[in-house]
Each structure stands twice: as C-alpha cells, then as structure tokens.
Design a protein around this motif. Structure first.
Motif, PDB file in Angstrom:
ATOM      1  N   ALA A 173      15.457   8.819   6.312  1.00 58.97           N
ATOM      2  CA  ALA A 173      14.208   8.063   6.162  1.00 58.97           C
ATOM      3  C   ALA A 173      13.190   8.859   5.348  1.00 58.97           C
ATOM      4  O   ALA A 173      12.493   8.307   4.493  1.00 58.97           O
ATOM      5  CB  ALA A 173      13.643   7.725   7.543  1.00 58.97           C
ATOM      6  N   THR A 174      13.111  10.165   5.602  1.00 57.43           N
ATOM      7  CA  THR A 174      12.166  11.013   4.861  1.00 57.43           C
ATOM      8  C   THR A 174      12.492  11.027   3.378  1.00 57.43           C
ATOM      9  O   THR A 174      11.601  10.888   2.530  1.00 57.43           O
ATOM     10  CB  THR A 174      12.184  12.452   5.418  1.00 57.43           C
ATOM     11  N   GLU A 175      13.774  11.204   3.042  1.00 63.38           N
ATOM     12  CA  GLU A 175      14.184  11.209   1.633  1.00 63.38           C
ATOM     13  C   GLU A 175      13.881   9.872   0.974  1.00 63.38           C
ATOM     14  O   GLU A 175      13.434   9.819  -0.180  1.00 63.38           O
ATOM     15  CB  GLU A 175      15.676  11.524   1.520  1.00 63.38           C
ATOM     16  N   ALA A 176      14.133   8.773   1.688  1.00 63.02           N
ATOM     17  CA  ALA A 176      13.862   7.448   1.141  1.00 63.02           C
ATOM     18  C   ALA A 176      12.380   7.283   0.826  1.00 63.02           C
ATOM     19  O   ALA A 176      12.007   6.753  -0.236  1.00 63.02           O
ATOM     20  CB  ALA A 176      14.310   6.370   2.127  1.00 63.02           C
ATOM     21  N   ILE A 177      11.518   7.747   1.727  1.00 66.85           N
ATOM     22  CA  ILE A 177      10.063   7.632   1.535  1.00 66.85           C
ATOM     23  C   ILE A 177       9.605   8.471   0.347  1.00 66.85           C
ATOM     24  O   ILE A 177       8.901   7.984  -0.543  1.00 66.85           O
ATOM     25  CB  ILE A 177       9.318   8.061   2.813  1.00 66.85           C
ATOM     26  N   LEU A 178      10.004   9.745   0.333  1.00 70.06           N
ATOM     27  CA  LEU A 178       9.548  10.657  -0.718  1.00 70.06           C
ATOM     28  C   LEU A 178      10.102  10.272  -2.086  1.00 70.06           C
ATOM     29  O   LEU A 178       9.394  10.329  -3.094  1.00 70.06           O
ATOM     30  CB  LEU A 178       9.931  12.093  -0.372  1.00 70.06           C
ATOM     31  N   ASN A 179      11.374   9.874  -2.141  1.00 69.05           N
ATOM     32  CA  ASN A 179      11.963   9.452  -3.419  1.00 69.05           C
ATOM     33  C   ASN A 179      11.275   8.206  -3.954  1.00 69.05           C
ATOM     34  O   ASN A 179      10.971   8.111  -5.153  1.00 69.05           O
ATOM     35  CB  ASN A 179      13.461   9.181  -3.260  1.00 69.05           C
ATOM     36  N   TYR A 180      11.028   7.233  -3.062  1.00 71.50           N
ATOM     37  CA  TYR A 180      10.378   6.004  -3.501  1.00 71.50           C
ATOM     38  C   TYR A 180       8.948   6.289  -3.962  1.00 71.50           C
ATOM     39  O   TYR A 180       8.512   5.770  -4.999  1.00 71.50           O
ATOM     40  CB  TYR A 180      10.368   4.977  -2.378  1.00 71.50           C
ATOM     41  N   ALA A 181       8.232   7.118  -3.208  1.00 67.46           N
ATOM     42  CA  ALA A 181       6.854   7.459  -3.577  1.00 67.46           C
ATOM     43  C   ALA A 181       6.814   8.139  -4.939  1.00 67.46           C
ATOM     44  O   ALA A 181       5.934   7.852  -5.770  1.00 67.46           O
ATOM     45  CB  ALA A 181       6.229   8.353  -2.511  1.00 67.46           C
ATOM     46  N   THR A 182       7.757   9.044  -5.185  1.00 63.55           N
ATOM     47  CA  THR A 182       7.811   9.742  -6.469  1.00 63.55           C
ATOM     48  C   THR A 182       8.078   8.769  -7.612  1.00 63.55           C
ATOM     49  O   THR A 182       7.437   8.830  -8.667  1.00 63.55           O
ATOM     50  CB  THR A 182       8.902  10.826  -6.441  1.00 63.55           C
ATOM     51  N   MET A 183       9.015   7.851  -7.401  1.00 66.74           N
ATOM     52  CA  MET A 183       9.335   6.859  -8.428  1.00 66.74           C
ATOM     53  C   MET A 183       8.149   5.953  -8.727  1.00 66.74           C
ATOM     54  O   MET A 183       7.981   5.478  -9.848  1.00 66.74           O
ATOM     55  CB  MET A 183      10.535   6.014  -7.984  1.00 66.74           C
ATOM     56  N   GLN A 184       7.288   5.715  -7.725  1.00 64.40           N
ATOM     57  CA  GLN A 184       6.148   4.826  -7.899  1.00 64.40           C
ATOM     58  C   GLN A 184       4.908   5.561  -8.411  1.00 64.40           C
ATOM     59  O   GLN A 184       3.847   4.961  -8.525  1.00 64.40           O
ATOM     60  CB  GLN A 184       5.810   4.130  -6.575  1.00 64.40           C
ATOM     61  N   GLY A 185       5.049   6.855  -8.710  1.00 63.88           N
ATOM     62  CA  GLY A 185       3.904   7.602  -9.197  1.00 63.88           C
ATOM     63  C   GLY A 185       2.990   8.071  -8.087  1.00 63.88           C
ATOM     64  O   GLY A 185       1.775   8.106  -8.247  1.00 63.88           O
ATOM     65  N   ARG A 186       3.569   8.375  -6.914  1.00 65.77           N
ATOM     66  CA  ARG A 186       2.886   8.976  -5.764  1.00 65.77           C
ATOM     67  C   ARG A 186       2.290   7.977  -4.790  1.00 65.77           C
ATOM     68  O   ARG A 186       2.166   8.250  -3.613  1.00 65.77           O
ATOM     69  CB  ARG A 186       1.779   9.965  -6.203  1.00 65.77           C
ATOM     70  N   THR A 187       1.872   6.798  -5.233  1.00 63.99           N
ATOM     71  CA  THR A 187       1.247   5.815  -4.348  1.00 63.99           C
ATOM     72  C   THR A 187       2.192   4.627  -4.140  1.00 63.99           C
ATOM     73  O   THR A 187       2.803   4.142  -5.091  1.00 63.99           O
ATOM     74  CB  THR A 187      -0.086   5.322  -4.920  1.00 63.99           C
ATOM     75  N   PHE A 188       2.308   4.154  -2.889  1.00 66.52           N
ATOM     76  CA  PHE A 188       3.236   3.055  -2.620  1.00 66.52           C
ATOM     77  C   PHE A 188       2.747   2.237  -1.429  1.00 66.52           C
ATOM     78  O   PHE A 188       1.928   2.694  -0.624  1.00 66.52           O
ATOM     79  CB  PHE A 188       4.638   3.593  -2.325  1.00 66.52           C
ATOM     80  N   HIS A 189       3.266   1.000  -1.336  1.00 68.85           N
ATOM     81  CA  HIS A 189       2.982   0.103  -0.209  1.00 68.85           C
ATOM     82  C   HIS A 189       4.189   0.089   0.725  1.00 68.85           C
ATOM     83  O   HIS A 189       5.346   0.070   0.272  1.00 68.85           O
ATOM     84  CB  HIS A 189       2.687  -1.309  -0.698  1.00 68.85           C
ATOM     85  N   ARG A 190       3.931   0.080   2.005  1.00 70.22           N
ATOM     86  CA  ARG A 190       5.006   0.080   3.005  1.00 70.22           C
ATOM     87  C   ARG A 190       5.951  -1.091   2.801  1.00 70.22           C
ATOM     88  O   ARG A 190       7.173  -0.937   2.847  1.00 70.22           O
ATOM     89  CB  ARG A 190       4.391   0.034   4.410  1.00 70.22           C
ATOM     90  N   LYS A 191       5.412  -2.288   2.579  1.00 75.12           N
ATOM     91  CA  LYS A 191       6.267  -3.472   2.451  1.00 75.12           C
ATOM     92  C   LYS A 191       7.197  -3.350   1.243  1.00 75.12           C
ATOM     93  O   LYS A 191       8.357  -3.776   1.297  1.00 75.12           O
ATOM     94  CB  LYS A 191       5.421  -4.746   2.338  1.00 75.12           C
ATOM     95  N   ASP A 192       6.709  -2.743   0.146  1.00 71.77           N
ATOM     96  CA  ASP A 192       7.559  -2.557  -1.032  1.00 71.77           C
ATOM     97  C   ASP A 192       8.637  -1.517  -0.771  1.00 71.77           C
ATOM     98  O   ASP A 192       9.778  -1.646  -1.242  1.00 71.77           O
ATOM     99  CB  ASP A 192       6.707  -2.138  -2.237  1.00 71.77           C
TER     100      ASP A 192
END
Length: 250
Positions: free
Chosen positions: A3-22
């Motif tokens: 779960a941690t890797e999924a969160i950090l990888n997704y946040a990085t791909m989105q340019g640091r900021t992300f929405h939980r639903k996305d």
C-alpha cells in the motif's frame, strides 16, 4: 506492491499532489491486491511520519521528507571553468556537469571523465572558442556526432559543448548553474554523448534515480516533451512499475 509503494509511486507520477479517489481508481485499474482500508491506514501513517500532508478534502501532497532532493556538486575544476566563462559571458545561459554522475545509478560503471558545458544555441561557438583559449590541455568538442563520441570521449577528460534546451530543469549549487535530476534523466535517453546509457542501463538509471531521490514528475515530463521524449519516458516508468508489481505477486 505494498500500500505504501502504491501511494508513493502514484503521488510521484502525479507530480507530488493526488486525490484519494483517483489513487483508488488507479489501484483498481492496475488490479493491485490492496484493500481500501490498507490504503487509508498507510495514508494516515505517512501523514504522521511527515512524508505526506493533507492539502484539501481527500487531497494529499508529498512533503520534502519523502525522498531527498538530488544535488549535483560541481568539482573544483568545474567551478573554475564555470567562473571563467561566466565572467566572459555574464548574460549567457549555460550549465556545467559531468555525466559520471550517472554511474551511481548504473549496474555497469563506464569510464567517464569528460565534462559538459550546455549552452544556449546562439552562444555555443563563442563558448567553444573561449574554452580553446583557456589552455586547459583537454580536447574541446562542439556538438559531436555519435561516431565522434565513440572515438574521442571514452576514457578521456574532454570538454563537450552542447546545446542547452530552453526551460531545462536547472538549479544553482556553489555558485554554478547545474542540472536537476530531471534534466539528467531525460538527457540520458538518446543523447550522443551519453551512448553508454542505452539498452537496459536506461531502465536502471530511471529506477534507481526515482528510488533514491525526489523526482518532480511534472518537470520531468515537461522537459521530456520539449525533447520529444515524453512517450519514451512514460514507457520506461510504466515498464519499471509493472515489473515491480509482478514481483510483489506471490
């Protein structure tokens, strides 16, 4: 993938900021075996650890504590050359760096001893001539071809004058303008002078650079677009992320 890797990888791909639903939609799309409860638990833990901050309802941002910023430290010789050029061309945009910085991200370390002076197009010849007049006892190359690089760069301490692409990701360290990690990563894809980074090594470079340092994805993709390499960058990152996901499956 955890779960941690999924969160950090997704946040990085989105340019640091992300929405939980996305994030949850992305996890579902990738068919990751991660429960919503695990995502929420790790988001709260990352906030508590200072790696994430809440910026809105269901919106989060990576903090500077998530991964360290990459910093290119120019050598004393690079500082001296940069200073001489800056005094001679105070209004010219240029940066200085050595591609040996890539060695720490590679499995097979090449013999790299040369230095780049990346200069805006109109000043390339002037800088080339100025370097020749400095009596540095080093070969000075101007926009070398792939064949020239293969012949004259391996194992040498030459100086290569190259074109600086507009809006390149740059920063200032010790009084010198040097590249950010995003420029170095994109340049490694296809530049004649970085021929040693081809094949599987480019995947190593991207994987280790992202694991060890904060990479600003918006800067990376913007610069990649200016160099017509955005599709290749996205392909490399997706391939790395997919391989990691497969390794997580028991």
């Amino acid at each position: 993938m955890t779960a941690t890797e999924a969160i950090l990888n997704y946040a990085t791909m989105q340019g640091r900021t992300f929405h939980r639903k996305d994030l949850l939609l992305d996890v579902a799309r990738r068919k990751e075996d991660i429960r919503v409860e695990a995502i929420d638990l790790q988001i709260n833990r990352l906030i508590a650890s200072g790696m994430l901050r809440r910026v809105g309802h269901g919106e989060y941002e990576l903090t500077d504590n998530s991964l360290p910023e990459f910093v290119y430290r120019p050598s004393e010789a690079e500082k001296e050359i940069y200073g001489k050029l800056k005094r001679q061309f105070p209004f010219l945009d240029f940066c200085i760096w050595s591609p040996n910085v890539l060695a720490s991200f590679m499995l097979h370390v090449p013999n790299i001893g040369y230095t780049f002076i990346d200069v805006e197009k109109d000043g390339m010849e002037s800088v080339f001539n100025a370097l020749q007049g400095m009596e540095l006892n080093r070969n000075i190359l101007l926009s070398p071809s792939l064949m020239d690089c293969d012949r004259y760069l391996t194992g040498t301490d030459a100086i290569v004058v190259r074109q600086l692409i507009g809006q390149s990701p740059l920063t200032e360290v010790d009084g010198c303008t040097v590249p950010r990690i995003e420029k170095i990563m994109v340049d490694a894809i296809g530049d004649n002078e970085l021929f040693f980074a081809s094949g599987s090594e480019i995947y190593n470079i991207f994987e280790y650079a992202r694991e060890r340092n904060h990479v600003n994805m918006s800067k990376l993709l913007r610069y990649a677009s200016r160099r017509n390499r955005k599709t290749k960058v996205e392909q490399i990152i997706n391939s790395i992320d997919n391989d990691k996901s497969k390794k997580q499956i028991p």
